[in-house]
Design a protein around this motif. Structure first.
Motif, PDB file in Angstrom:
ATOM      1  N   TYR A  94      33.476  79.571 -15.684  1.00  0.00           N
ATOM      2  CA  TYR A  94      32.116  79.527 -16.208  1.00  0.00           C
ATOM      3  C   TYR A  94      31.936  78.300 -17.094  1.00  0.00           C
ATOM      4  O   TYR A  94      32.894  77.765 -17.649  1.00  0.00           O
ATOM      5  CB  TYR A  94      31.827  80.795 -17.006  1.00  0.00           C
ATOM      6  CG  TYR A  94      31.862  82.045 -16.162  1.00  0.00           C
ATOM      7  CD1 TYR A  94      30.785  82.400 -15.354  1.00  0.00           C
ATOM      8  CD2 TYR A  94      32.982  82.879 -16.162  1.00  0.00           C
ATOM      9  CE1 TYR A  94      30.815  83.543 -14.569  1.00  0.00           C
ATOM     10  CE2 TYR A  94      33.025  84.029 -15.377  1.00  0.00           C
ATOM     11  CZ  TYR A  94      31.945  84.360 -14.589  1.00  0.00           C
ATOM     12  OH  TYR A  94      31.985  85.485 -13.807  1.00  0.00           O
ATOM     13  N   THR A  95      30.699  77.846 -17.214  1.00  0.00           N
ATOM     14  CA  THR A  95      30.391  76.684 -18.033  1.00  0.00           C
ATOM     15  C   THR A  95      29.351  77.058 -19.085  1.00  0.00           C
ATOM     16  O   THR A  95      28.812  78.171 -19.074  1.00  0.00           O
ATOM     17  CB  THR A  95      29.833  75.535 -17.182  1.00  0.00           C
ATOM     18  OG1 THR A  95      28.525  75.890 -16.683  1.00  0.00           O
ATOM     19  CG2 THR A  95      30.747  75.225 -16.004  1.00  0.00           C
ATOM     20  N   GLN A  96      29.043  76.111 -19.950  1.00  0.00           N
ATOM     21  CA  GLN A  96      28.014  76.343 -20.970  1.00  0.00           C
ATOM     22  C   GLN A  96      26.612  76.298 -20.366  1.00  0.00           C
ATOM     23  O   GLN A  96      25.662  76.724 -21.005  1.00  0.00           O
ATOM     24  CB  GLN A  96      28.140  75.306 -22.082  1.00  0.00           C
ATOM     25  CG  GLN A  96      29.384  75.502 -22.952  1.00  0.00           C
ATOM     26  CD  GLN A  96      29.474  74.476 -24.064  1.00  0.00           C
ATOM     27  OE1 GLN A  96      29.169  73.307 -23.850  1.00  0.00           O
ATOM     28  NE2 GLN A  96      29.883  74.910 -25.247  1.00  0.00           N
ATOM     29  N   THR A  97      26.502  75.784 -19.147  1.00  0.00           N
ATOM     30  CA  THR A  97      25.213  75.794 -18.458  1.00  0.00           C
ATOM     31  C   THR A  97      25.061  77.140 -17.768  1.00  0.00           C
ATOM     32  O   THR A  97      25.765  77.427 -16.792  1.00  0.00           O
ATOM     33  CB  THR A  97      25.135  74.659 -17.421  1.00  0.00           C
ATOM     34  OG1 THR A  97      25.443  73.414 -18.054  1.00  0.00           O
ATOM     35  CG2 THR A  97      23.741  74.587 -16.810  1.00  0.00           C
ATOM     36  N   LEU A 144      29.016  83.376  -4.971  1.00  0.00           N
ATOM     37  CA  LEU A 144      28.086  84.195  -4.206  1.00  0.00           C
ATOM     38  C   LEU A 144      26.639  83.848  -4.500  1.00  0.00           C
ATOM     39  O   LEU A 144      25.799  83.799  -3.608  1.00  0.00           O
ATOM     40  CB  LEU A 144      28.319  85.682  -4.494  1.00  0.00           C
ATOM     41  CG  LEU A 144      29.653  86.250  -4.033  1.00  0.00           C
ATOM     42  CD1 LEU A 144      29.760  87.708  -4.406  1.00  0.00           C
ATOM     43  CD2 LEU A 144      29.820  86.077  -2.532  1.00  0.00           C
ATOM     44  N   ARG A 145      26.330  83.638  -5.775  1.00  0.00           N
ATOM     45  CA  ARG A 145      24.942  83.388  -6.150  1.00  0.00           C
ATOM     46  C   ARG A 145      24.904  82.653  -7.485  1.00  0.00           C
ATOM     47  O   ARG A 145      24.696  83.250  -8.535  1.00  0.00           O
ATOM     48  CB  ARG A 145      24.172  84.712  -6.239  1.00  0.00           C
ATOM     49  CG  ARG A 145      22.660  84.578  -6.127  1.00  0.00           C
ATOM     50  CD  ARG A 145      22.008  85.937  -6.065  1.00  0.00           C
ATOM     51  NE  ARG A 145      22.223  86.597  -4.795  1.00  0.00           N
ATOM     52  CZ  ARG A 145      21.496  86.386  -3.699  1.00  0.00           C
ATOM     53  NH1 ARG A 145      20.527  85.500  -3.708  1.00  0.00           N
ATOM     54  NH2 ARG A 145      21.752  87.042  -2.592  1.00  0.00           N
ATOM     55  N   SER A 146      25.130  81.346  -7.450  1.00  0.00           N
ATOM     56  CA  SER A 146      25.021  80.540  -8.668  1.00  0.00           C
ATOM     57  C   SER A 146      23.787  79.647  -8.551  1.00  0.00           C
ATOM     58  O   SER A 146      23.280  79.407  -7.455  1.00  0.00           O
ATOM     59  CB  SER A 146      26.283  79.702  -8.882  1.00  0.00           C
ATOM     60  OG  SER A 146      26.569  78.927  -7.746  1.00  0.00           O
ATOM     61  N   ARG A 147      23.310  79.162  -9.677  1.00  0.00           N
ATOM     62  CA  ARG A 147      22.063  78.391  -9.648  1.00  0.00           C
ATOM     63  C   ARG A 147      22.240  77.058  -8.925  1.00  0.00           C
ATOM     64  O   ARG A 147      21.401  76.667  -8.132  1.00  0.00           O
ATOM     65  CB  ARG A 147      21.564  78.191 -11.078  1.00  0.00           C
ATOM     66  CG  ARG A 147      20.985  79.482 -11.648  1.00  0.00           C
ATOM     67  CD  ARG A 147      20.511  79.364 -13.068  1.00  0.00           C
ATOM     68  NE  ARG A 147      19.902  80.629 -13.487  1.00  0.00           N
ATOM     69  CZ  ARG A 147      19.608  80.948 -14.731  1.00  0.00           C
ATOM     70  NH1 ARG A 147      19.882  80.084 -15.705  1.00  0.00           N
ATOM     71  NH2 ARG A 147      19.063  82.099 -15.019  1.00  0.00           N
ATOM     72  N   ILE A 166      28.690  77.159 -12.368  1.00  0.00           N
ATOM     73  CA  ILE A 166      30.145  77.214 -12.479  1.00  0.00           C
ATOM     74  C   ILE A 166      30.756  75.830 -12.286  1.00  0.00           C
ATOM     75  O   ILE A 166      30.139  74.941 -11.695  1.00  0.00           O
ATOM     76  CB  ILE A 166      30.762  78.193 -11.455  1.00  0.00           C
ATOM     77  CG1 ILE A 166      30.444  77.738 -10.011  1.00  0.00           C
ATOM     78  CG2 ILE A 166      30.309  79.615 -11.714  1.00  0.00           C
ATOM     79  CD1 ILE A 166      31.208  78.476  -8.930  1.00  0.00           C
ATOM     80  N   ALA A 167      31.970  75.678 -12.789  1.00  0.00           N
ATOM     81  CA  ALA A 167      32.787  74.508 -12.487  1.00  0.00           C
ATOM     82  C   ALA A 167      33.806  74.928 -11.440  1.00  0.00           C
ATOM     83  O   ALA A 167      34.560  75.892 -11.645  1.00  0.00           O
ATOM     84  CB  ALA A 167      33.498  74.005 -13.741  1.00  0.00           C
ATOM     85  N   ILE A 168      33.804  74.253 -10.302  1.00  0.00           N
ATOM     86  CA  ILE A 168      34.772  74.562  -9.251  1.00  0.00           C
ATOM     87  C   ILE A 168      36.045  73.783  -9.550  1.00  0.00           C
ATOM     88  O   ILE A 168      36.031  72.559  -9.645  1.00  0.00           O
ATOM     89  CB  ILE A 168      34.225  74.198  -7.861  1.00  0.00           C
ATOM     90  CG1 ILE A 168      32.904  74.932  -7.608  1.00  0.00           C
ATOM     91  CG2 ILE A 168      35.245  74.553  -6.779  1.00  0.00           C
ATOM     92  CD1 ILE A 168      32.249  74.582  -6.274  1.00  0.00           C
TER      93      ILE A 168
END
Length: 480
Positions: A35-38, A156-159, A42-44
């Motif tokens: 997870y990121t602060q945004t 699955l469902r990130s922005r 996510i960060a891959i």
């Protein structure tokens, strides 16, 4: 984790107790993403991105063999351009993110961050196309998109997510429809042959089809817990975009005509599908064709004379043919390493220690079955290939068995509700093609129509919801 004490990889949540938590545990502990602060993004991490690169490479090769050419188009789309196709913009409006400032100045016109690129492709096609001789234009771009999802979950469902989006224009309706189905065939091959997940193929209902499309075709996959993931879609637009965007050409008779258009895409959601379809309580489980690391060598008693050297020699030999890793970490126990590589889903572990070296063998451990086998060092290079084939096939078959076990038939609404609650999965049921029945089923059960399968089965004459005359068989299911 205090590796000096030799602790094993920390446990993950039990897959049968909390599937959602199990999934996020694997994403983080297998080091796929973080997870990121945004919020919602996510960060891959390298291992997760390597999986995506393998999907991308495999798919791109098939694209190019079918005549697809890669391009890259802008990330920002003007509000005026987005609004040219009414049905399309209405379908995406709730998910669009807007740029309104450039530095400290307010922009004269809002710019959206692409949720998809039909409008951008269409406006440029209108500039580039003049004659039937220019057709077809079969273009694809590998890129990122942004959709303002309310609820997010890694992969699955990130922005923001990675995908490919193909956009093509054609001389005839027949040629465009043929391309639409051809791309669905390629997606089927990618998901079944590379990811080892069986797919359900069919057409989306009007309610579920892509905004602006005349027809949407889909490849659906079923996860371990019985929920579905839409793994890829291919859309036939007809002239729904070419007319408002003035994408026309001089046909063979010298008359002006509007082109016929398609669009198709898959995304990093496929990584989530691999986790949910194959993973277990030991972690990730990767098919050999997909795995960034196909086999890892773990030396036993690494400090004893000759062990590290022999392991390194074996690595050098196998790395010529396979994607290999060797674990030479000094401050971890073998048990910790075993669990670590199992968590990451590496298809095969190769153990080699002093006694193995004396006997000219090594121990092979399969990730899919956990079976162990001693193999002569002189034979391992050739035997690994067959082991990988067996693992790939076995993982596909296990996934298919789960789908069959979780597929039921319902003849009325009471049966439908009972089936979905007692054995969550696919439900085959007849449908009258009335959207009110489709919406009622969703409201009562949370199940969406997955698709109208190409392979139709006549399992009754009445609609599962209203009892009126049925027009087709639909597969239904809850989704991610």
């Amino acid at each position: 984790m205090d590796n000096k004490e030799g602790n094993y990889v920390k446990e993950i949540t039990n897959i049968e107790e909390d599937f959602t938590k199990w999934y996020t545990d694997i994403v983080r502990k297998a080091e796929l993403a973080d997870y990121t602060q945004t919020k919602g993004c996510i960060a891959i991490k390298p291992y997760g991105y390597a999986i995506w690169e393998n999907i991308q490479k495999y798919t791109d090769e098939k694209f190019k063999k079918s005549g697809v050419k890669n391009v890259y188009f802008p990330l920002l789309i003007s509000e005026k351009l987005l609004n040219k196709e009414k049905e399309h913009v209405e379908g995406f409006a709730p998910e669009v993110a807007w740029v309104t400032m450039g530095g400290e100045q307010e922009l004269e016109e809002k710019l959206c961050i692409r949720p998809t690129s039909e409008t951008m492709f269409s406006t440029l096609y209108s500039k580039w196309l003049t004659s039937w001789r220019d057709l077809p234009m079969v273009y694809n771009q590998w890129c990122n998109v942004l959709r303002w999802e309310k609820e997010t979950r890694p992969f699955l469902r990130s922005r923001e997510f990675l995908w490919q989006e193909g956009h093509t224009i054609h001389e005839t309706q027949e040629e465009a429809e043929k391309r639409t189905l051809e791309m669905l065939d390629i997606y089927t091959q990618v998901i079944e042959e590379l990811l080892a997940i069986p797919v359900l193929r069919g057409k989306k209902t009007k309610k579920e089809q892509f905004a602006g499309a005349e027809k949407t075709y889909t490849v659906e996959t079923l996860m371990h817990d019985g929920r579905a993931i839409q793994a890829g879609t291919s859309h036939y637009f007809g002239q729904n975009f070419t007319k408002p965007f003035d994408v026309k050409f001089q046909n063979r008779e010298g008359k002006e005509e509007y082109a016929y258009q398609t669009s198709w895409g898959i995304s990093t959601r496929l990584i989530g599908a691999v986790i949910m379809a194959h993973g277990d309580n030991r972690g990730l489980k990767l098919p050999p064709k997909l795995a960034p690391i196909q086999a890892v060598i773990v030396p036993i008693a690494i400090n004893k004379e000759g062990v590290e050297q022999k392991a390194q020699q074996l690595y050098n030999e196998l790395n010529e043919k396979y994607r290999m890793e060797i674990d030479l970490r000094q401050n971890y126990t073998p048990g910790y390493k075993f669990n670590d590589w199992e968590m990451k889903g590496v298809p095969v572990r190769i153990e080699i220690g002093p006694r193995d070296i004396q006997n000219n063998v090594c121990t092979i451990v399969r990730r899919d079955t956990l079976q162990k086998e001693n193999i002569n060092l002189e034979e391992i290079k050739d035997k690994l290939e067959q082991i990988f084939e067996d693992i790939q096939k076995n993982m596909y078959n296990e996934c298919k068995e789960n789908r069959e076990k979780r597929t039921t038939i319902a003849y009325n609404l009471d049966e439908f509700i009972k089936n979905i609650n007692e054995n969550q999965g696919y439900i085959k049921a007849m449908w009258c093609e009335n959207i009110e029945c489709e919406e009622k089923i969703k409201e009562l059960t949370g199940a969406h129509s997955r698709c109208i399968p190409f392979e139709q089965e006549h399992i009754g004459d009445k609609c599962v919801c209203c009892g009126k005359e049925a027009k087709c068989m639909v597969v239904w299911g809850r989704q991610y």
